[in-house]
Design a protein around this motif. Structure first.
Motif, short mmCIF file in Angstrom:
data_model
loop_
_atom_site.label_atom_id
_atom_site.label_comp_id
_atom_site.label_asym_id
_atom_site.label_seq_id
_atom_site.Cartn_x
_atom_site.Cartn_y
_atom_site.Cartn_z
N TYR A 55 18.81 -12.35 71.80
CA TYR A 55 17.11 -11.03 71.98
C TYR A 55 18.07 -9.84 72.87
N LEU B 170 13.80 -10.47 68.80
CA LEU B 170 14.83 -11.08 68.62
C LEU B 170 15.80 -10.85 67.26
N PHE C 237 19.97 -10.42 75.37
CA PHE C 237 20.03 -12.02 75.78
C PHE C 237 20.42 -13.51 74.80
N GLN D 113 16.53 -6.80 75.05
CA GLN D 113 15.69 -6.44 75.46
C GLN D 113 15.42 -4.86 76.57
N GLU E 225 14.02 -9.91 64.07
CA GLU E 225 12.58 -8.90 63.77
C GLU E 225 13.41 -7.22 63.94
N ARG F 122 24.87 -6.44 79.54
CA ARG F 122 23.90 -4.87 79.61
C ARG F 122 25.05 -3.97 78.61
N GLY G 42 9.77 -1.65 78.11
CA GLY G 42 8.67 -0.94 77.84
C GLY G 42 8.31 -1.54 76.13
N MET G 43 9.49 -2.09 75.66
CA MET G 43 9.82 -3.20 74.12
C MET G 43 9.06 -4.33 74.64
N GLY G 44 9.42 -4.69 75.40
CA GLY G 44 9.76 -6.33 75.76
C GLY G 44 10.88 -7.02 75.15
N LEU G 45 11.20 -8.14 75.08
CA LEU G 45 12.31 -8.52 73.98
C LEU G 45 11.87 -8.74 72.98
N PHE H 237 17.93 -19.67 78.19
CA PHE H 237 18.62 -18.25 78.70
C PHE H 237 19.76 -17.99 79.32
N GLY H 238 20.54 -17.28 78.85
CA GLY H 238 21.99 -16.62 79.76
C GLY H 238 21.63 -15.74 80.28
N GLU H 239 22.34 -14.76 81.27
CA GLU H 239 22.33 -14.41 81.92
C GLU H 239 22.23 -13.23 81.74
#
Lengths: 112, 112
Positions: free
Chosen positions: A35, A45, A90, A37, A59, A108, A40-43, A103-105
């Motif tokens: 995923y 896939l 993620f 993140q 997606e 970034r 404003g868009m969220g997570l 989930f992993g950490e």
């Protein structure tokens, strides 16, 4: 029991560079996914896999490649990084039957 | 396409209050619904998983309910504590092998 492990945690790339985000899980989960993140868009896939040798698009798959050669590992490849791929990524896994997602950490990524 | 909405987007309350976070989804054909917690700069931690055949799940001070026919879930937090401060995310698993559809989360602050 490490769960889901992602590396690297932070990465800065220049536009056009390639890199691979690594994901490994030690829970013998058949299902793994990536995923992104964004504020404003969220997570959302990117790609997922239901077992070794099987992958499919989510997606937002454009610009990303995946492979699943083993049950444990599910790397995400950026072939030619773009600023629009700046995000937090993620990896997550679960058993194939509809179950709890782990989930992993996160990794970034900044693309300049 | 499944859409998940979380209300409110942000909430700040004094310590000790009981509170309710809301989640709604547009397609009732789901396998399960999962509530997650995300601390700043961290991954997602699963709090509760409700299978489509269940009405609620409880873990400690947390209780989640599911009304599949109306497309709603609530997360009830009893006797809130400053350590509960985090973003809470709701996600639904649809009928396919693809991933969860996430809401954008409720950012919760518990004031000491």
């Amino acid at each position: 029991n490490a769960g889901v492990t992602q590396t690297p945690k932070f990465q800065v790339l220049k536009t056009g560079q390639s890199m691979t985000l690594q994901c490994a899980q030690d829970m013998n989960h058949e299902y793994m996914s990536w995923y992104r993140q964004d504020p404003g868009m969220g997570l959302r896939l990117i790609h997922y896999s239901v077992g070794a040798g099987i992958t499919d698009q989510g997606e937002v798959p454009n610009g990303y490649n995946v492979s699943r050669s083993t049950t444990e590992d599910f790397p995400l490849r950026l072939l030619s990084a773009a600023p629009s791929q700046t995000s937090v990524y993620f990896c997550a896994s679960r058993t194939f039957s509809a179950g709890e997602l782990f989930f992993g950490e996160g990794s970034r990524l900044t693309v300049l | 396409k499944q859409e998940v909405t979380q209300i409110p987007a942000a909430l700040s309350v004094p310590e000790g209050e009981n509170l309710v976070l809301n989640c709604s989804f547009t397609d009732s054909a789901i396998y399960n619904l999962q509530w997650f917690r995300q601390d700043p700069g961290k991954g997602l931690t699963s709090l509760l998983l409700i299978q489509s055949s269940q009405r609620e799940q409880t873990s400690g001070r947390l209780n989640a309910s599911l009304d599949k026919s109306s497309g709603r879930s609530t997360l009830y937090i009893a006797a809130s504590q400053p350590g509960d401060s985090a973003t809470y995310l709701c996600a639904v698993q649809g009928g396919g092998a693809d991933g969860l559809t996430f809401g954008k989360g409720t950012h919760l602050i518990i004031q000491p």
